[in-house]
Design a protein around this motif. Structure first.
Motif, PDB file in Angstrom:
ATOM      1  N   GLU A 145     -26.483 -77.246 -50.609  1.00  0.00           N
ATOM      2  CA  GLU A 145     -26.497 -75.897 -50.043  1.00  0.00           C
ATOM      3  C   GLU A 145     -27.638 -75.681 -49.062  1.00  0.00           C
ATOM      4  O   GLU A 145     -27.516 -74.874 -48.134  1.00  0.00           O
ATOM      5  N   ASP A 146     -28.743 -76.359 -49.263  1.00  0.00           N
ATOM      6  CA  ASP A 146     -29.887 -76.175 -48.367  1.00  0.00           C
ATOM      7  C   ASP A 146     -30.007 -77.288 -47.330  1.00  0.00           C
ATOM      8  O   ASP A 146     -31.040 -77.427 -46.670  1.00  0.00           O
ATOM      9  N   GLU A 147     -28.940 -78.057 -47.156  1.00  0.00           N
ATOM     10  CA  GLU A 147     -28.958 -79.177 -46.209  1.00  0.00           C
ATOM     11  C   GLU A 147     -28.416 -78.695 -44.858  1.00  0.00           C
ATOM     12  O   GLU A 147     -27.327 -79.063 -44.433  1.00  0.00           O
ATOM     13  N   TRP A 148     -29.211 -77.838 -44.198  1.00  0.00           N
ATOM     14  CA  TRP A 148     -28.744 -77.261 -42.944  1.00  0.00           C
ATOM     15  C   TRP A 148     -29.825 -77.342 -41.875  1.00  0.00           C
ATOM     16  O   TRP A 148     -30.991 -77.589 -42.147  1.00  0.00           O
ATOM     17  N   ASP A 149     -29.366 -77.105 -40.647  1.00  0.00           N
ATOM     18  CA  ASP A 149     -30.160 -77.370 -39.455  1.00  0.00           C
ATOM     19  C   ASP A 149     -30.687 -76.058 -38.876  1.00  0.00           C
ATOM     20  O   ASP A 149     -29.910 -75.189 -38.476  1.00  0.00           O
ATOM     21  N   SER A 150     -32.018 -75.905 -38.817  1.00  0.00           N
ATOM     22  CA  SER A 150     -32.601 -74.669 -38.301  1.00  0.00           C
ATOM     23  C   SER A 150     -32.369 -74.489 -36.812  1.00  0.00           C
ATOM     24  O   SER A 150     -32.551 -73.388 -36.285  1.00  0.00           O
ATOM     25  N   SER A 151     -31.956 -75.547 -36.116  1.00  0.00           N
ATOM     26  CA  SER A 151     -31.613 -75.384 -34.702  1.00  0.00           C
ATOM     27  C   SER A 151     -30.226 -74.785 -34.528  1.00  0.00           C
ATOM     28  O   SER A 151     -29.862 -74.363 -33.436  1.00  0.00           O
ATOM     29  N   LEU A 152     -29.457 -74.734 -35.620  1.00  0.00           N
ATOM     30  CA  LEU A 152     -28.116 -74.147 -35.584  1.00  0.00           C
ATOM     31  C   LEU A 152     -28.046 -72.837 -36.362  1.00  0.00           C
ATOM     32  O   LEU A 152     -27.322 -71.913 -35.974  1.00  0.00           O
ATOM     33  N   ILE A 153     -28.781 -72.742 -37.455  1.00  0.00           N
ATOM     34  CA  ILE A 153     -28.739 -71.584 -38.337  1.00  0.00           C
ATOM     35  C   ILE A 153     -29.979 -70.717 -38.114  1.00  0.00           C
ATOM     36  O   ILE A 153     -31.107 -71.207 -38.179  1.00  0.00           O
ATOM     37  N   VAL A 154     -29.770 -69.437 -37.872  1.00  0.00           N
ATOM     38  CA  VAL A 154     -30.867 -68.495 -37.631  1.00  0.00           C
ATOM     39  C   VAL A 154     -31.221 -67.795 -38.942  1.00  0.00           C
ATOM     40  O   VAL A 154     -30.356 -67.209 -39.595  1.00  0.00           O
ATOM     41  N   GLY A 155     -32.510 -67.829 -39.310  1.00  0.00           N
ATOM     42  CA  GLY A 155     -32.947 -67.162 -40.526  1.00  0.00           C
ATOM     43  C   GLY A 155     -32.929 -68.110 -41.712  1.00  0.00           C
ATOM     44  O   GLY A 155     -32.291 -69.164 -41.694  1.00  0.00           O
ATOM     45  N   GLY A 156     -33.614 -67.729 -42.787  1.00  0.00           N
ATOM     46  CA  GLY A 156     -33.647 -68.560 -43.973  1.00  0.00           C
ATOM     47  C   GLY A 156     -34.580 -69.746 -43.793  1.00  0.00           C
ATOM     48  O   GLY A 156     -35.196 -69.944 -42.747  1.00  0.00           O
ATOM     49  N   THR A 157     -34.664 -70.551 -44.823  1.00  0.00           N
ATOM     50  CA  THR A 157     -35.538 -71.723 -44.809  1.00  0.00           C
ATOM     51  C   THR A 157     -34.743 -72.941 -45.247  1.00  0.00           C
ATOM     52  O   THR A 157     -34.266 -72.988 -46.382  1.00  0.00           O
ATOM     53  N   PRO A 158     -34.587 -73.932 -44.370  1.00  0.00           N
ATOM     54  CA  PRO A 158     -33.821 -75.125 -44.754  1.00  0.00           C
ATOM     55  C   PRO A 158     -34.616 -76.034 -45.664  1.00  0.00           C
ATOM     56  O   PRO A 158     -35.803 -75.809 -45.913  1.00  0.00           O
ATOM     57  N   ALA A 159     -33.958 -77.064 -46.147  1.00  0.00           N
ATOM     58  CA  ALA A 159     -34.629 -78.036 -47.007  1.00  0.00           C
ATOM     59  C   ALA A 159     -35.706 -78.772 -46.215  1.00  0.00           C
ATOM     60  O   ALA A 159     -35.559 -79.022 -45.031  1.00  0.00           O
ATOM     61  N   HIS A 160     -36.771 -79.103 -46.883  1.00  0.00           N
ATOM     62  CA  HIS A 160     -37.831 -79.913 -46.280  1.00  0.00           C
ATOM     63  C   HIS A 160     -38.154 -81.060 -47.227  1.00  0.00           C
ATOM     64  O   HIS A 160     -38.306 -80.851 -48.419  1.00  0.00           O
ATOM     65  N   PRO A 161     -38.243 -82.298 -46.753  1.00  0.00           N
ATOM     66  CA  PRO A 161     -38.011 -82.673 -45.366  1.00  0.00           C
ATOM     67  C   PRO A 161     -36.526 -82.644 -45.021  1.00  0.00           C
ATOM     68  O   PRO A 161     -35.678 -82.777 -45.901  1.00  0.00           O
ATOM     69  N   VAL A 162     -36.221 -82.492 -43.742  1.00  0.00           N
ATOM     70  CA  VAL A 162     -34.839 -82.490 -43.283  1.00  0.00           C
ATOM     71  C   VAL A 162     -34.247 -83.873 -43.494  1.00  0.00           C
ATOM     72  O   VAL A 162     -34.863 -84.884 -43.160  1.00  0.00           O
ATOM     73  N   SER A 163     -33.041 -83.929 -44.060  1.00  0.00           N
ATOM     74  CA  SER A 163     -32.414 -85.221 -44.334  1.00  0.00           C
ATOM     75  C   SER A 163     -31.972 -85.898 -43.041  1.00  0.00           C
ATOM     76  O   SER A 163     -31.821 -85.261 -41.997  1.00  0.00           O
ATOM     77  N   SER A 164     -31.757 -87.203 -43.137  1.00  0.00           N
ATOM     78  CA  SER A 164     -31.274 -87.953 -41.969  1.00  0.00           C
ATOM     79  C   SER A 164     -29.904 -87.462 -41.536  1.00  0.00           C
ATOM     80  O   SER A 164     -29.575 -87.498 -40.344  1.00  0.00           O
TER      81      SER A 164
END
Length: 282
Positions: free
Chosen positions: A83-102
């Motif tokens: 659910e948190d495996e998303w791209d902040s360059s595409l999704i506005v708002g919220g906090t994605p997973a860190h570190p970003v997966s490959s």
């Protein structure tokens, strides 16, 4: 918003087998809103699909297996991502997973962002509230169905195997044709994976373990050694059952249907062998 159920459930009301089959990327329902937001054609979005791999599992329900197939196109939401495996360059708002997966870095997060060749898929960014609705209405019910089926299989058989069924583009040189992913031993025993490799090799296929696909969210999320749930991601070269136009080829579909049925049967036999061993040890 979605007007179809998030998945199709086939098979008996109560699992007769200890094996559950999930199919996350064969959905072919494209909402008008999705197509309207795309900067590419529907044909390009179809490249995200594990195209028609659900046809290979069509007969499993009548053989006593539970099969859970995603309805919505992967372009809408990817069931095989966290659910948190998303791209902040595409999704506005919220906090994605860190570190970003490959996977996210490559453009294939829970909402795919780009494909090699066509590049960016969408005309605009999406609000995190939109993603939250997709997760609540589609992603969570799909995984809840898998979890429920596994619970019932454990209740009936003492343990369970999840087969997460995919197809893959042809690999360089046509090798491998079948890839079995167990997250490098984290989600399934070597005994189970060895049995499934032998199935593929017995049908004349080149088989690999964890390369180039080791498995993703579905098997990692649902596998549990303490609850006796093993999970394997199965990737089949789609050129073995699709023609050049990416449509089903009858001979190939028959052959790969037999492969999937033998994988399911070998998994079920594996669970039975463990039950027999436990009984003999008492």
């Amino acid at each position: 918003m979605p007007s179809l159920p998030p998945f199709i459930l086939s098979g008996p009301a109560q699992p007769l087998r200890a094996v559950i089959v999930s199919i996350p990327h064969a959905g072919r329902y494209y909402l008008p809103a999705l197509l309207g937001a795309a900067r590419v054609t529907g044909a390009v979005l179809q490249r995200l699909e594990d195209r028609y791999v659900d046809l290979l599992a069509k007969g499993l329900g009548s053989q006593g297996y539970r099969v859970i197939t995603a309805t919505y196109a992967r372009a809408w939401i990817d069931m095989n991502r966290a659910e948190d495996e998303w791209d902040s360059s595409l999704i506005v708002g919220g906090t994605p997973a860190h570190p970003v997966s490959s996977r996210v870095h490559g453009g294939l997060g829970i909402i795919p962002r780009r494909l090699s060749g066509p590049g960016e898929l969408w005309r605009h960014r999406f609000d995190h509230a939109d993603l939250a609705v997709r997760i609540e209405q589609v992603h969570r019910p799909y995984h809840a169905a898998i979890a429920g089926a596994l619970d019932e299989a454990i209740a009936n058989h003492g343990q369970a195997v999840l087969i997460d069924l995919h197809s893959m583009p042809g690999q360089p040189g046509g090798v491998p044709q079948l890839v079995l992913g167990d997250r490098h031993g984290l989600t399934a025993s070597s005994q189970l994976v060895d049995r499934l490799m032998a199935v593929g090799e017995g049908m004349g296929l080149s088989v690999a373990r964890n390369a180039p696909y080791a498995g993703a969210h579905t098997i990692q999320w649902h596998a549990s050694r303490t609850r006796r749930i093993e999970a394997v991601q199965v990737e089949i070269d789609r050129s073995l059952y699709l023609d050049a136009a990416m449509e089903p080829a009858s001979d190939g579909v028959r052959a790969m249907t037999l492969l999937v049925e033998r994988i399911a049967s070998a998994s079920d036999d594996y669970v039975q062998s463990l039950a027999d061993y436990a009984q003999a040890a008492e």
